[in-house]
Design a protein around this motif. Structure first.
Motif, short mmCIF file in Angstrom:
data_model
loop_
_atom_site.label_atom_id
_atom_site.label_comp_id
_atom_site.label_asym_id
_atom_site.label_seq_id
_atom_site.Cartn_x
_atom_site.Cartn_y
_atom_site.Cartn_z
N ALA A 155 0.76 -1.28 -0.21
CA ALA A 155 -0.20 0.06 0.25
C ALA A 155 0.32 1.07 -0.27
O ALA A 155 0.56 2.22 0.87
N ASN A 156 2.00 0.77 -0.55
CA ASN A 156 3.02 1.91 -0.23
C ASN A 156 2.20 3.32 -1.87
O ASN A 156 2.30 2.83 -2.86
N ILE A 157 3.59 4.28 -1.83
CA ILE A 157 2.82 4.95 -2.99
C ILE A 157 4.51 5.58 -3.91
O ILE A 157 5.33 6.37 -4.60
N LEU A 158 5.54 4.24 -3.61
CA LEU A 158 7.10 4.19 -4.47
C LEU A 158 6.87 2.69 -5.47
O LEU A 158 7.11 3.44 -6.06
N ASP A 159 5.78 1.95 -5.55
CA ASP A 159 6.08 1.15 -5.92
C ASP A 159 5.51 2.09 -7.12
O ASP A 159 3.90 2.34 -7.49
N GLY A 160 5.51 1.07 -8.94
CA GLY A 160 5.73 1.62 -9.72
C GLY A 160 5.87 3.18 -10.03
O GLY A 160 6.32 3.96 -11.42
N ARG A 161 6.89 3.63 -9.23
CA ARG A 161 7.49 4.90 -9.67
C ARG A 161 8.92 5.17 -9.44
O ARG A 161 9.15 6.30 -10.34
N TYR A 162 9.52 3.88 -8.62
CA TYR A 162 10.66 4.22 -8.71
C TYR A 162 11.12 2.86 -9.07
O TYR A 162 11.04 1.52 -8.65
N ALA A 163 12.05 2.32 -9.92
CA ALA A 163 12.77 0.95 -10.59
C ALA A 163 13.35 0.37 -9.40
O ALA A 163 14.48 0.13 -8.97
N VAL A 164 12.30 -0.84 -8.79
CA VAL A 164 13.43 -2.05 -8.13
C VAL A 164 14.16 -2.74 -8.28
O VAL A 164 13.31 -3.52 -9.67
N PHE A 165 15.60 -3.37 -7.99
CA PHE A 165 16.23 -4.38 -8.94
C PHE A 165 16.48 -5.46 -8.22
O PHE A 165 17.07 -6.16 -9.30
N GLY A 166 16.28 -5.44 -7.29
CA GLY A 166 17.08 -6.44 -6.15
C GLY A 166 16.61 -6.80 -4.66
O GLY A 166 16.22 -4.84 -4.97
N TYR A 167 16.82 -7.05 -3.97
CA TYR A 167 16.94 -7.36 -2.34
C TYR A 167 17.67 -8.06 -1.47
O TYR A 167 18.45 -8.21 -2.10
N VAL A 168 18.38 -7.13 -1.22
CA VAL A 168 19.74 -7.46 0.11
C VAL A 168 18.89 -8.20 0.84
O VAL A 168 17.63 -8.53 1.74
N THR A 169 19.61 -9.85 0.80
CA THR A 169 18.87 -10.80 1.60
C THR A 169 19.66 -11.62 2.66
O THR A 169 19.03 -12.21 3.04
N GLU A 170 20.49 -10.87 2.85
CA GLU A 170 21.44 -11.68 4.29
C GLU A 170 22.35 -10.05 4.24
O GLU A 170 22.43 -9.36 4.13
N ASN A 171 21.87 -10.11 5.91
CA ASN A 171 22.70 -8.71 7.33
C ASN A 171 21.26 -7.46 6.64
O ASN A 171 22.00 -6.62 7.05
N GLU A 172 20.42 -7.58 6.19
CA GLU A 172 19.73 -6.31 5.55
C GLU A 172 18.96 -5.49 6.80
O GLU A 172 19.10 -4.27 7.07
#
Length: 426
Positions: free
Chosen positions: A376-393
């Motif tokens: 329900a956020n206002i960032l999705d679709g406005r900025y390009a996500v291309f990955g996730y920190v999967t360890e030690n985030e």
């Protein structure tokens, strides 16, 4: 995928959140209370006022070509209620699994109860093991009944590896069952992680080739056609409780090939090595603005700043949307394949009024702000996500302005990078 990843390294215990700081060549608009208060201590009203008064929120140092800062808030904000569609997935590993371009119900029926173990463990004491046992039985049954369909979904060239992984998964489920029977609650989470790594690798083995054609205007850029993993080593200054911290980041080229390819190419150029963190305000951690007048990566072969288009993959679409936000397209109900759901979501910063202005500046969302509730956020679709920190985030919250990225190294998936510019002389 995760099965091949080495263990993470982060020294000592995590301290309290450091004070908010501003450092760099430019003023930074922020959306938080000053001082050392925790990052989730400000109200929506205070945050909205701050955003309204500032020109931008995402690029603490602006992108390039303009003195304006990029902002996640535009003049029109969709009703967030239309964006909510069921319980949000916040685990980066699960988000990456569901983002794969596959459609195999049988493996998902194994995956889901294994992921549900996390919720089962939220129950206090050994009572949680009763729920875990149900999860294990459900996953085991789904594997027995769906093995044939899972094998049929594997890419032909990866069939033998998939069979081996399914055998290991079956053995691991039996081991998890014995852990539960022995009432060894402490051993559950590590075994669950191992089994989900098997599941994720099986699902990656179901992807046969790259799922779509890159638009011609971007086809000669560095492209990540698949997944890659990097380790980012950050030197934490002025904190006796933490030394070097290594963050594992999985880059998703299946859903953001241009964006992820650009970043991986810069990693191989050592662009980020030795660079300071330039923003850390409780909302995002950001870097990527090089020394000098340029505010992005100058390609030595052209002498100009290399930019990448805004790239958003929508759930249900066959290819990403390029060059326009989902808001501009009127797709307010659309769900992105790589949402801003997880702590450590990685995305590109850009200028506020230029969708195609991203270059080298990246940020990691700290996910505590009321601006970014999952689904329900206002960032999705406005900025390009291309990955996730999967360890030690979680340790991203301890990174501060002035801390140094000692290195970013590719640990897997470099062979998925096509058109690598770092190999071009000059």
């Amino acid at each position: 995928m995760a099965a091949a990843l080495a263990s993470s390294r982060c020294c000592c215990s995590r301290p309290s959140l450091p004070p908010l700081q501003t450092r760099g060549r430019r003023a930074v608009a922020r959306c938080a209370l000053a001082g050392g208060e925790k990052r989730n201590s400000f109200s929506w009203k205070e945050c909205a006022i701050s955003v309204a008064l500032s020109v931008g929120l995402i690029t603490g140092t602006p992108a390039f070509g303009s003195s304006a800062y990029a902002s996640p808030l535009g003049p029109v904000i969709p009703d967030v209620s239309v964006l909510i569609s069921g319980p949000p997935i916040k685990d980066p590993g699960a988000l990456l699994r569901y983002a794969l371009p596959i459609n195999n119900k049988a493996i998902r029926e194994v995956q889901k109860p294994l992921e549900d173990v996390t919720d089962s463990l939220k129950v206090a004491g050994v009572r949680a093991l009763d729920s875990v046992e149900r999860n294990v039985r459900q996953a085991s049954g789904a594997l027995r009944n769906g093995r044939g369909l899972i094998l049929a979904g594997l890419a032909e060239s990866k069939r033998a590896n998939g069979e081996d992984l399914l055998d290991k998964l079956a053995v691991g489920l039996d081991e998890l069952q014995r852990i539960v029977e022995d009432r060894n609650r402490d051993a559950v989470a590590s075994k669950q992680k191992e089994l989900l790594q098997y599941v994720g690798t099986v699902e990656e083995d179901m992807v046969d080739g790259f799922p779509f054609e890159i638009p011609e205007e971007y086809s000669n850029m560095p492209l990540l056609k698949g997944r890659a993993a990097v380790e980012m080593k950050v030197k934490i200054k002025d904190n006796p409780n933490i030394e070097d911290c290594v963050f594992r980041i999985v880059l998703d080229g299946y859903n953001a090939p241009v964006t992820a390819g650009n970043f991986l190419d810069l990693v191989e150029r050592k662009f980020y090595d030795g660079m300071e963190i330039q923003r850390a305000d409780g909302f995002v951690v950001q870097t990527g603005d090089p020394e000098g007048p340029a505010e992005g990566f100058i390609d030595p072969s052209t002498g100009k700043i290399r930019t990448v288009p805004l790239e958003i993959m929508v759930d249900g679409d066959k290819a990403p949307v390029y060059g326009e936000t989902l808001e501009e397209l009127g797709r307010y109900k659309a769900q992105t394949k790589l949402p801003f759901n997880a702590f450590g979501t990685m995305a590109m910063a850009r200028e506020e009024f230029d969708d195609n202005s991203a270059s080298s500046q990246v940020f990691w969302l700290l996910k505590e702000s009321e601006l970014t509730p999952s689904n329900a956020n206002i960032l999705d679709g406005r900025y390009a996500v291309f990955g996730y920190v999967t360890e030690n985030e979680d340790y991203l919250a301890d990174v501060k302005v002035g801390d140094v990225i000692e290195s970013i190294q590719v640990v897997s998936g470099l062979d998925n990078l096509v058109n690598p510019s770092y190999k071009i002389v000059g």
